[in-house]
Motif scaffolding. Structure first.
Motif, PDB file in Angstrom:
ATOM      1  N   HIS A 318     -48.440  18.380  25.655  1.00 54.47           N
ATOM      2  CA  HIS A 318     -49.133  18.512  24.452  1.00 54.47           C
ATOM      3  C   HIS A 318     -50.405  19.644  24.145  1.00 54.47           C
ATOM      4  O   HIS A 318     -50.817  20.090  23.204  1.00 54.47           O
ATOM      5  N   ALA A 319     -50.574  20.441  25.408  1.00 52.12           N
ATOM      6  CA  ALA A 319     -51.419  21.469  25.694  1.00 52.12           C
ATOM      7  C   ALA A 319     -51.198  22.826  25.136  1.00 52.12           C
ATOM      8  O   ALA A 319     -50.005  23.255  24.955  1.00 52.12           O
ATOM      9  N   ALA A 320     -51.954  23.511  24.526  1.00 56.64           N
ATOM     10  CA  ALA A 320     -51.909  24.748  24.056  1.00 56.64           C
ATOM     11  C   ALA A 320     -52.408  25.794  25.006  1.00 56.64           C
ATOM     12  O   ALA A 320     -52.173  26.951  25.251  1.00 56.64           O
ATOM     13  N   VAL A 321     -53.635  25.574  25.686  1.00 56.27           N
ATOM     14  CA  VAL A 321     -54.163  26.364  26.964  1.00 56.27           C
ATOM     15  C   VAL A 321     -54.697  25.369  28.029  1.00 56.27           C
ATOM     16  O   VAL A 321     -55.108  24.446  27.756  1.00 56.27           O
ATOM     17  N   THR A 322     -54.704  25.907  29.197  1.00 61.67           N
ATOM     18  CA  THR A 322     -55.354  25.290  30.508  1.00 61.67           C
ATOM     19  C   THR A 322     -56.446  26.220  30.640  1.00 61.67           C
ATOM     20  O   THR A 322     -56.308  27.456  31.048  1.00 61.67           O
ATOM     21  N   ILE A 323     -57.784  25.437  31.023  1.00 59.30           N
ATOM     22  CA  ILE A 323     -58.502  26.085  31.695  1.00 59.30           C
ATOM     23  C   ILE A 323     -58.700  25.410  33.218  1.00 59.30           C
ATOM     24  O   ILE A 323     -58.749  24.413  33.234  1.00 59.30           O
ATOM     25  N   THR A 324     -58.496  26.566  34.097  1.00 57.12           N
ATOM     26  CA  THR A 324     -58.618  25.959  35.457  1.00 57.12           C
ATOM     27  C   THR A 324     -59.219  27.017  36.361  1.00 57.12           C
ATOM     28  O   THR A 324     -59.549  28.114  35.959  1.00 57.12           O
ATOM     29  N   HIS A 325     -59.345  26.437  37.686  1.00 54.17           N
ATOM     30  CA  HIS A 325     -60.057  27.464  38.634  1.00 54.17           C
ATOM     31  C   HIS A 325     -59.042  28.187  39.558  1.00 54.17           C
ATOM     32  O   HIS A 325     -59.254  28.892  40.341  1.00 54.17           O
ATOM     33  N   ALA A 326     -57.650  28.063  38.845  1.00 51.98           N
ATOM     34  CA  ALA A 326     -56.815  28.883  39.331  1.00 51.98           C
ATOM     35  C   ALA A 326     -56.112  28.576  40.535  1.00 51.98           C
ATOM     36  O   ALA A 326     -55.680  29.058  41.573  1.00 51.98           O
ATOM     37  N   GLY A 327     -56.281  26.822  40.956  1.00 53.13           N
ATOM     38  CA  GLY A 327     -55.732  26.533  42.148  1.00 53.13           C
ATOM     39  C   GLY A 327     -54.134  26.669  41.559  1.00 53.13           C
ATOM     40  O   GLY A 327     -53.578  26.645  40.715  1.00 53.13           O
ATOM     41  N   HIS A 328     -53.587  26.843  42.735  1.00 50.39           N
ATOM     42  CA  HIS A 328     -52.066  26.949  42.712  1.00 50.39           C
ATOM     43  C   HIS A 328     -51.287  25.982  41.916  1.00 50.39           C
ATOM     44  O   HIS A 328     -50.463  26.260  40.975  1.00 50.39           O
ATOM     45  N   GLY A 329     -51.637  24.737  42.154  1.00 47.32           N
ATOM     46  CA  GLY A 329     -50.750  23.578  41.570  1.00 47.32           C
ATOM     47  C   GLY A 329     -50.832  23.589  40.220  1.00 47.32           C
ATOM     48  O   GLY A 329     -50.223  23.458  39.312  1.00 47.32           O
ATOM     49  N   THR A 330     -52.416  23.553  39.795  1.00 43.23           N
ATOM     50  CA  THR A 330     -52.504  23.444  38.243  1.00 43.23           C
ATOM     51  C   THR A 330     -52.130  24.613  37.570  1.00 43.23           C
ATOM     52  O   THR A 330     -51.421  24.427  36.281  1.00 43.23           O
ATOM     53  N   LEU A 341     -53.028  30.326  30.315  1.00 44.73           N
ATOM     54  CA  LEU A 341     -54.354  29.942  31.194  1.00 44.73           C
ATOM     55  C   LEU A 341     -55.251  30.758  30.782  1.00 44.73           C
ATOM     56  O   LEU A 341     -55.424  31.987  30.932  1.00 44.73           O
ATOM     57  N   VAL A 342     -56.883  30.299  30.991  1.00 43.20           N
ATOM     58  CA  VAL A 342     -58.023  30.740  31.117  1.00 43.20           C
ATOM     59  C   VAL A 342     -58.414  30.415  32.793  1.00 43.20           C
ATOM     60  O   VAL A 342     -58.532  29.167  33.061  1.00 43.20           O
ATOM     61  N   CYS A 343     -58.467  31.411  33.551  1.00 42.54           N
ATOM     62  CA  CYS A 343     -58.427  31.041  35.003  1.00 42.54           C
ATOM     63  C   CYS A 343     -60.124  31.250  35.314  1.00 42.54           C
ATOM     64  O   CYS A 343     -60.534  32.546  35.119  1.00 42.54           O
ATOM     65  N   MET A 344     -60.617  30.395  36.204  1.00 41.43           N
ATOM     66  CA  MET A 344     -61.898  30.765  36.487  1.00 41.43           C
ATOM     67  C   MET A 344     -62.219  30.576  38.140  1.00 41.43           C
ATOM     68  O   MET A 344     -62.552  29.332  38.388  1.00 41.43           O
ATOM     69  N   PRO A 345     -61.741  31.356  38.852  1.00 42.39           N
ATOM     70  CA  PRO A 345     -61.544  31.146  40.427  1.00 42.39           C
ATOM     71  C   PRO A 345     -62.950  30.494  40.985  1.00 42.39           C
ATOM     72  O   PRO A 345     -63.997  31.218  40.635  1.00 42.39           O
ATOM     73  N   LEU A 346     -63.001  29.538  41.940  1.00 47.16           N
ATOM     74  CA  LEU A 346     -63.915  29.160  42.777  1.00 47.16           C
ATOM     75  C   LEU A 346     -64.028  29.808  43.914  1.00 47.16           C
ATOM     76  O   LEU A 346     -65.186  29.640  44.789  1.00 47.16           O
ATOM     77  N   VAL A 353     -54.485  33.948  42.821  1.00 53.92           N
ATOM     78  CA  VAL A 353     -53.419  33.374  41.850  1.00 53.92           C
ATOM     79  C   VAL A 353     -53.898  33.747  40.384  1.00 53.92           C
ATOM     80  O   VAL A 353     -53.100  33.919  39.852  1.00 53.92           O
ATOM     81  N   ALA A 354     -55.174  33.985  40.366  1.00 58.46           N
ATOM     82  CA  ALA A 354     -55.514  34.365  38.728  1.00 58.46           C
ATOM     83  C   ALA A 354     -55.197  35.770  38.625  1.00 58.46           C
ATOM     84  O   ALA A 354     -54.830  36.312  37.501  1.00 58.46           O
TER      85      ALA A 354
END
Length: 423
Positions: A318-330, A341-346, A353-354
């Motif tokens: 259902h998603a149009a965009v994912t915001i993620t920490h850029a963990g490989h799985g997500t 994706l919008v990647c926000m690495p921690l 990955v990002a």
């Protein structure tokens, strides 16, 4: 003919589901499979239909609980400090303990093949001492240097020409130097098990009969060459057993899925800023906090549904965009669904990955300290610029082709025969 596989893993957050996915696939093929792991993982291991076996002397941790996390890399101030924690508390420092437990289990209940998450060099030592074939599973982009490849972990494309290749060799030496401090503990573990020393920690990683990369080949550099025993076998796309049911926010506006780390990385403040950013946009937000953050602590606007967990594979339909920490799985699940994706690495491997997602044109990277306004602008950019979705869909097709057959299972089954080990 059914074979006996012993898996070894640790409470490494996002590294756990892909390892258990491979183990479960082998069990479904009729093989006997048990999993050496931290007791905090035993419920998840059992939920996968696998037999859990506890470490007895090796470290025991729970990454969802900061007080019980073995590495506690969230306490460090620099990437080098975080790396040192991984080296000294998992990879090299307790190698003798992991080796002791692995060898004891193999002697008590012999196995045909040992399969370990790549960071557990001690488990590889135990297998080598027992004379058992071993495979290591890489649950992210391949992190070690390769011939004429870019320096690992710095996000550069391979250099071209003589000067570019010289740059790569020099930077690789610098990047890999911190591993040297782990060599004495690693060789002490090898000596305790009657094995000769290795010249470097990197040599120890290469002692597996097979290194299986659970990451899309298309996400790595196109021309990168890998050693013969390193095989890309496709990403594992299973959700963890604890994800629960899917509940979507009301309405028909574009859905933004938010998922940061399943382990504690001080991500609470960032989740709050993401919720505030989505509140300024004509979107629906599904914000999953994961087991390390209490969902009740996030103050959400009306268009954002906050939940502890959700099955990302279903939500991504259902998603149009994912915001993620850029963990490989997500990241890879999103790309497999054709979602940019919008990647926000921690930290950890997330910056790499990002950078690969951005280089592929399937998303952008925003700093982890970005304001709600900056986050909102990034979401709008990815949502409204068609190229991001186009490139995500391109990667989706490549991931689908790569995962059409279970190459990981094929490779592991081959290790049960002498001919397969040579292949």
């Amino acid at each position: 003919m059914p074979e006996n596989f012993l898996f070894a893993t640790w409470a490494g957050g996002g590294a756990v589901p892909p390892v258990l996915s491979v183990a479960r696939a082998l069990r479904e093929r009729g093989h006997e499979v048990r999993v050496l792991s931290d007791t905090s993982l035993h419920e998840e291991v059992a939920a996968a239909g696998l037999e859990p076996v506890a470490w007895t002397t090796a470290p025991q941790g729970d990454p969802a609980d900061p007080a019980k996390d073995v590495i506690r890399d969230f306490e460090t101030r620099t990437p080098l400090g975080a790396f040192a924690r991984l080296r000294d508390r998992i990879v090299c420092g307790p190698a003798a303990d992991y080796a002791r437990d692995t060898l004891a289990e193999l002697r008590a209940r012999p196995a045909d093949v040992l399969v370990t998450e790549q960071m557990l060099l001690g488990a590889l030592i135990g297998a080598e001492a027992a004379g058992v074939p071993a495979a290591s599973l890489v649950t992210t982009l391949y992190p070690l240097p390769t011939p004429e490849g870019p320096p690992p972990g710095v996000g550069l494309a391979p250099g071209s020409g003589a000067l570019g290749r010289l740059r790569d060799r020099m930077l690789s030496r610098l990047v890999l130097m911190p591993w040297a401090k782990g060599l004495p503990a690693l060789n002490a573990a090898r000596a305790a098990n009657g094995l000769p020393p290795v010249d470097s920690v990197l040599d120890a990683f290469e002692r597996a009969d097979r290194v299986l990369v659970l990451s899309p080949r298309a996400l790595d550099h196109p021309g990168r060459r890998f050693p013969a025993h390193v095989r890309h076998v496709g990403a594992r796309l299973d959700d963890p057993s604890w994800t629960g049911d899917l509940h979507l926010p009301e309405g028909d506006a574009p859905l933004v899925l938010v998922g940061l780390s399943s382990s504690f990385m001080n991500q609470g403040p960032l989740l709050q800023r993401i919720a505030e950013a989505l509140g300024t946009l004509p979107v629906r937000g599904l914000l999953t906090t994961g087991p390390a953050v209490d969902a009740a602590t996030i103050r959400a606007p009306g268009n954002v549904l906050v939940t502890a967990s959700a099955p990302h594979n279903l939500a991504l339909r259902h998603a149009a965009v994912t915001i993620t920490h850029a963990g490989h799985g997500t990241a890879v699940k999103s790309l497999a669904a054709g979602v940019p994706l919008v990647c926000m690495p921690l930290g950890r491997d997330q910056g790499g990955v990002a950078r690969h997602v951005q280089a592929a044109g399937a998303g952008i990277t925003v700093g982890k300290n970005a304001s709600p306004g900056t986050i909102a602008r990034a979401v709008s950019q990815v949502l409204h610029e068609p190229s991001y979705q186009r490139e995500a869909r391109r990667l989706s097709a490549e991931i689908a082709s790569e995962t059409a057959t279970d190459l990981a299972v094929t490779e592991l089954e081959s290790l049960t025969t002498p001919a397969g080990r040579q292949g």
